[in-house]
Scaffold this motif. Structure first.
Motif, PDB file in Angstrom:
ATOM      1  N   PHE A   1      29.546  71.886 -37.120  1.00 31.36           N
ATOM      2  CA  PHE A   1      30.485  70.768 -37.252  1.00 31.36           C
ATOM      3  C   PHE A   1      31.385  70.673 -36.025  1.00 31.36           C
ATOM      4  N   GLU A   2      31.735  71.816 -35.436  1.00 31.89           N
ATOM      5  CA  GLU A   2      32.508  71.817 -34.193  1.00 31.89           C
ATOM      6  C   GLU A   2      31.676  71.219 -33.065  1.00 31.89           C
ATOM      7  N   VAL A   3      30.383  71.549 -33.053  1.00 33.92           N
ATOM      8  CA  VAL A   3      29.474  70.978 -32.047  1.00 33.92           C
ATOM      9  C   VAL A   3      29.416  69.468 -32.215  1.00 33.92           C
ATOM     10  N   HIS A   4      29.237  69.003 -33.444  1.00 31.28           N
ATOM     11  CA  HIS A   4      29.137  67.569 -33.693  1.00 31.28           C
ATOM     12  C   HIS A   4      30.428  66.853 -33.307  1.00 31.28           C
ATOM     13  N   ALA A   5      31.576  67.459 -33.592  1.00 33.32           N
ATOM     14  CA  ALA A   5      32.857  66.860 -33.202  1.00 33.32           C
ATOM     15  C   ALA A   5      32.978  66.790 -31.686  1.00 33.32           C
ATOM     16  N   PHE A   6      32.556  67.859 -30.998  1.00 34.99           N
ATOM     17  CA  PHE A   6      32.587  67.891 -29.535  1.00 34.99           C
ATOM     18  C   PHE A   6      31.712  66.787 -28.960  1.00 34.99           C
ATOM     19  N   LEU A   7      30.497  66.641 -29.485  1.00 36.98           N
ATOM     20  CA  LEU A   7      29.591  65.598 -29.002  1.00 36.98           C
ATOM     21  C   LEU A   7      30.176  64.219 -29.274  1.00 36.98           C
ATOM     22  N   ASN A   8      30.734  64.014 -30.451  1.00 35.44           N
ATOM     23  CA  ASN A   8      31.339  62.737 -30.798  1.00 35.44           C
ATOM     24  C   ASN A   8      32.506  62.415 -29.870  1.00 35.44           C
ATOM     25  N   GLU A   9      33.302  63.431 -29.571  1.00 32.10           N
ATOM     26  CA  GLU A   9      34.454  63.262 -28.674  1.00 32.10           C
ATOM     27  C   GLU A   9      34.018  62.789 -27.286  1.00 32.10           C
ATOM     28  N   HIS A  10      32.790  63.140 -26.897  1.00 33.43           N
ATOM     29  CA  HIS A  10      32.269  62.768 -25.580  1.00 33.43           C
ATOM     30  C   HIS A  10      31.232  61.650 -25.663  1.00 33.43           C
ATOM     31  N   ASP A  11      31.202  60.954 -26.806  1.00 33.56           N
ATOM     32  CA  ASP A  11      30.302  59.807 -27.016  1.00 33.56           C
ATOM     33  C   ASP A  11      28.831  60.157 -26.782  1.00 33.56           C
ATOM     34  N   VAL A  12      28.436  61.342 -27.209  1.00 31.15           N
ATOM     35  CA  VAL A  12      27.037  61.778 -27.089  1.00 31.15           C
ATOM     36  C   VAL A  12      26.441  61.771 -28.493  1.00 31.15           C
ATOM     37  N   PRO A  13      25.397  60.950 -28.710  1.00 28.58           N
ATOM     38  CA  PRO A  13      24.795  60.911 -30.047  1.00 28.58           C
ATOM     39  C   PRO A  13      24.048  62.203 -30.374  1.00 28.58           C
ATOM     40  N   LEU A  14      23.989  62.507 -31.670  1.00 24.10           N
ATOM     41  CA  LEU A  14      23.248  63.681 -32.115  1.00 24.10           C
ATOM     42  C   LEU A  14      21.757  63.480 -31.883  1.00 24.10           C
ATOM     43  N   ASN A  15      21.083  64.540 -31.485  1.00 25.39           N
ATOM     44  CA  ASN A  15      19.630  64.543 -31.421  1.00 25.39           C
ATOM     45  C   ASN A  15      19.152  64.872 -32.834  1.00 25.39           C
ATOM     46  N   TYR A  16      18.937  63.826 -33.634  1.00 28.25           N
ATOM     47  CA  TYR A  16      18.624  63.991 -35.045  1.00 28.25           C
ATOM     48  C   TYR A  16      17.402  63.147 -35.356  1.00 28.25           C
ATOM     49  N   SER A  17      16.304  63.809 -35.645  1.00 33.69           N
ATOM     50  CA  SER A  17      15.035  63.113 -35.840  1.00 33.69           C
ATOM     51  C   SER A  17      14.793  62.785 -37.317  1.00 33.69           C
ATOM     52  N   MET A  18      13.758  62.031 -37.557  1.00 30.31           N
ATOM     53  CA  MET A  18      13.349  61.732 -38.928  1.00 30.31           C
ATOM     54  C   MET A  18      12.954  63.020 -39.652  1.00 30.31           C
ATOM     55  N   GLU A  19      12.356  63.957 -38.924  1.00 30.76           N
ATOM     56  CA  GLU A  19      11.994  65.248 -39.515  1.00 30.76           C
ATOM     57  C   GLU A  19      13.257  65.991 -39.964  1.00 30.76           C
ATOM     58  N   ASP A  20      14.313  65.921 -39.146  1.00 30.96           N
ATOM     59  CA  ASP A  20      15.587  66.543 -39.513  1.00 30.96           C
ATOM     60  C   ASP A  20      16.135  65.912 -40.796  1.00 30.96           C
ATOM     61  N   LEU A  21      16.044  64.589 -40.884  1.00 33.59           N
ATOM     62  CA  LEU A  21      16.531  63.885 -42.063  1.00 33.59           C
ATOM     63  C   LEU A  21      15.749  64.309 -43.303  1.00 33.59           C
ATOM     64  N   GLU A  22      14.427  64.358 -43.196  1.00 38.44           N
ATOM     65  CA  GLU A  22      13.592  64.764 -44.330  1.00 38.44           C
ATOM     66  C   GLU A  22      13.908  66.193 -44.751  1.00 38.44           C
ATOM     67  N   HIS A  23      14.093  67.070 -43.785  1.00 36.40           N
ATOM     68  CA  HIS A  23      14.446  68.461 -44.092  1.00 36.40           C
ATOM     69  C   HIS A  23      15.773  68.511 -44.836  1.00 36.40           C
ATOM     70  N   ASP A  24      16.767  67.783 -44.357  1.00 34.00           N
ATOM     71  CA  ASP A  24      18.081  67.778 -44.996  1.00 34.00           C
ATOM     72  C   ASP A  24      17.997  67.204 -46.417  1.00 34.00           C
ATOM     73  N   ARG A  25      17.153  66.201 -46.607  1.00 35.52           N
ATOM     74  CA  ARG A  25      16.969  65.630 -47.949  1.00 35.52           C
ATOM     75  C   ARG A  25      16.364  66.652 -48.899  1.00 35.52           C
ATOM     76  N   GLU A  26      15.358  67.364 -48.428  1.00 36.21           N
ATOM     77  CA  GLU A  26      14.720  68.385 -49.265  1.00 36.21           C
ATOM     78  C   GLU A  26      15.700  69.501 -49.631  1.00 36.21           C
ATOM     79  N   VAL A  27      16.489  69.934 -48.677  1.00 33.53           N
ATOM     80  CA  VAL A  27      17.486  70.971 -48.944  1.00 33.53           C
ATOM     81  C   VAL A  27      18.508  70.460 -49.953  1.00 33.53           C
ATOM     82  N   ALA A  28      18.946  69.232 -49.795  1.00 33.30           N
ATOM     83  CA  ALA A  28      19.920  68.649 -50.729  1.00 33.30           C
ATOM     84  C   ALA A  28      19.343  68.566 -52.132  1.00 33.30           C
ATOM     85  N   LYS A  29      18.070  68.197 -52.237  1.00 36.63           N
ATOM     86  CA  LYS A  29      17.421  68.150 -53.559  1.00 36.63           C
ATOM     87  C   LYS A  29      17.361  69.520 -54.194  1.00 36.63           C
TER      88      LYS A  29
END
Length: 88
Positions: free
Chosen positions: A55-83
């Motif tokens: 979360f500190e990394v994401h805040a740092f990237l956001n502070e510098h206007d750098v988008p997250l490298n977040y793929s569809m595979e990452d999204l699917e993985h996060d969905r499965e973990v949430a389920k």
């Protein structure tokens, strides 16, 4: 690895006006560019900059206007973990 660079005095002075802690400023710039070009991932960025959480990394990237490298595979993985955790 320890890296030493030589910077002309006038350039060092200009950078120091922007970054009072020049070594940290240079390290953060290196980290941002490494992340932007895909050479570094979230975990590597966290370790390089001494952050404790992603979360500190994401805040740092956001502070510098750098988008997250977040793929569809990452999204699917996060969905499965949430389920599995019963969050969704």
């Amino acid at each position: 690895m320890k890296i030493t660079i030589e910077v002309p005095d006038d350039i060092a002075n200009a950078l120091q006006e922007k970054w009072p802690d020049m070594p940290r400023g240079l390290l953060e710039s290196l980290a941002l560019e490494g992340y932007r070009c895909g050479a570094l991932g979230d975990g590597q960025l966290r370790r390089l900059l001494g952050f404790e959480t992603r979360f500190e990394v994401h805040a740092f990237l956001n502070e510098h206007d750098v988008p997250l490298n977040y793929s569809m595979e990452d999204l699917e993985h996060d969905r499965e973990v949430a389920k599995r955790l019963g969050i969704v």
